[in-house]
Design a protein around this motif. Structure first.
Motif, PDB file in Angstrom:
ATOM      1  N   THR A   1       0.849  -1.229  -0.038  1.00 46.36           N
ATOM      2  CA  THR A   1       0.067   0.106  -0.089  1.00 46.36           C
ATOM      3  C   THR A   1       1.041   1.169  -0.037  1.00 46.36           C
ATOM      4  OG1 THR A   1      -0.141  -0.227   2.488  1.00 46.36           O
ATOM      5  CG2 THR A   1      -2.022  -0.928   1.205  1.00 46.36           C
TER       6      THR A   1
ATOM      7  N   ASP B   1       3.414   1.678  -1.549  1.00 43.30           N
ATOM      8  CA  ASP B   1       4.049   1.941  -3.016  1.00 43.30           C
ATOM      9  C   ASP B   1       2.848   2.086  -4.127  1.00 43.30           C
ATOM     10  OD1 ASP B   1       6.573   1.407  -1.813  1.00 43.30           O
ATOM     11  OD2 ASP B   1       6.549  -0.721  -2.317  1.00 43.30           O
ATOM     12  N   GLU B   2       1.755   1.792  -3.686  1.00 42.05           N
ATOM     13  CA  GLU B   2       0.627   2.250  -4.931  1.00 42.05           C
ATOM     14  C   GLU B   2       0.703   3.286  -5.456  1.00 42.05           C
ATOM     15  OE1 GLU B   2      -3.203   1.304  -2.898  1.00 42.05           O
ATOM     16  OE2 GLU B   2      -2.598  -0.748  -3.029  1.00 42.05           O
ATOM     17  N   THR B   3       1.092   4.593  -4.945  1.00 39.53           N
ATOM     18  CA  THR B   3       1.097   5.921  -5.558  1.00 39.53           C
ATOM     19  C   THR B   3       2.180   5.914  -6.658  1.00 39.53           C
ATOM     20  OG1 THR B   3       0.506   7.119  -3.876  1.00 39.53           O
ATOM     21  CG2 THR B   3       1.585   8.089  -5.431  1.00 39.53           C
ATOM     22  N   ALA B   4       3.336   5.114  -6.345  1.00 41.59           N
ATOM     23  CA  ALA B   4       4.367   5.061  -7.380  1.00 41.59           C
ATOM     24  C   ALA B   4       4.227   4.053  -8.513  1.00 41.59           C
ATOM     25  CB  ALA B   4       5.904   4.642  -6.785  1.00 41.59           C
TER      26      ALA B   4
ATOM     27  N   ARG C   1       0.989   3.101  -9.414  1.00 44.10           N
ATOM     28  CA  ARG C   1      -0.105   3.825 -10.394  1.00 44.10           C
ATOM     29  C   ARG C   1       0.494   4.902 -11.419  1.00 44.10           C
ATOM     30  NH1 ARG C   1      -5.527   2.747  -8.111  1.00 44.10           N
ATOM     31  NH2 ARG C   1      -5.917   4.124 -10.029  1.00 44.10           N
ATOM     32  N   ALA C   2       1.575   5.508 -10.769  1.00 45.85           N
ATOM     33  CA  ALA C   2       2.190   6.678 -11.619  1.00 45.85           C
ATOM     34  C   ALA C   2       2.935   5.895 -12.893  1.00 45.85           C
ATOM     35  CB  ALA C   2       3.160   7.394 -10.741  1.00 45.85           C
TER      36      ALA C   2
END
Length: 255
Positions: free
Chosen positions: A214, A216-219, A221-222
């Motif tokens: 969770t 690392d989800e932003t990276a 998705r990017a």
């Protein structure tokens, strides 16, 4: 009998209050059975439906089976916010609580390793589609002297164009999976689905699952967004699904 949806751990306070009201069948309750830090989420089900003598025939009823698969998935999805979840395969059945308890005890070390692997992460799916490629442009037909040489040259150029298009697609698939996997805790490329299953007017080139922390989800998705921008002109279309119970990464389960 007990129909078991998942093994769970790391339960938040009052997580039993978040259990779905309905399980694999209408009006069938969902319960959590605990053994120390581990638990199993299950429903009591009748032998007349899920017994060895009757279940194979029931599974031949496609609408009934589809409804049960969706019900199984709804229960697993409802558990995700409240615990670390090891989802079990569809139709994991035990004769009763003693048999389930024995299975938990016999698999405890493997289950605890799986909990460590899945803790703080969720499974996401990515399907990569390409529109059916247009036919390779053909050279005008040639007649008269040199027609034979022109024909073979045209065939050679068409073959080279196809090979170049296939290589570009393969590179896109490999690059996409490698980059997404680099931001994930684990990744798996499953077999691509035929058109009668995915029902898309395109060719599926990648059918992958990623276990993403969770944090690392932003990276992650990017990274997916960057891939979409990079390969949009090539006709690539990425379909994101999830989060799911980590079926691809939970291990062998209880049976």
């Amino acid at each position: 009998m007990l129909y078991v949806y998942a093994v769970t751990a790391d339960h938040i306070a009052d997580s039993d209050d978040l259990l779905p009201e309905e399980g694999i069948l209408p009006d069938v309750p969902v319960r959590r059975f605990r053994w120390g830090t581990l638990a199993a989420v299950a429903s009591p089900v009748p032998d007349t439906v899920f017994g060895a003598a009757t279940l194979p025939g029931r599974l031949e009823d496609a609408p009934w089976t589809r409804a049960c698969v969706l019900a199984h998935q709804r229960v697993v999805s409802a558990l995700l916010p409240a615990a670390t979840v090891l989802p079990l395969k569809f139709c994991t059945l035990f004769s009763g609580e003693p048999a389930l308890s024995a299975a938990i005890a016999g698999h405890r070390e493997a289950l605890e390793r799986a909990v460590d692997r899945l803790r703080g992460a969720r499974e996401w799916g990515v399907k990569l589609f390409f529109e059916t490629p247009a036919p390779v442009a053909r050279l005008p037909e040639t007649v008269g002297a040199g027609a034979g040489a022109a024909f073979f040259r045209r065939k050679r150029e068409e073959q080279q164009a196809r090979l170049a298009a296939d290589a570009a697609l393969d590179l896109c698939v490999a690059t996409s999976h490698r980059r997404l996997a680099s931001h994930a805790r684990a990744a798996v490329a499953n077999p691509v689905q035929p058109p009668e299953l995915h029902r898309q007017p395109a060719v599926m080139a990648l059918n992958a699952a990623y276990l993403v922390a969770t944090a690392d989800e932003t990276a992650w998705r990017a990274c997916l967004s960057d891939l979409e921008r990079t390969y949009a002109a090539a006709g690539a279309r990425y379909v994101l699904t999830g989060p799911w119970g980590a079926y691809n990464f939970a291990g062998a389960g209880l049976v």
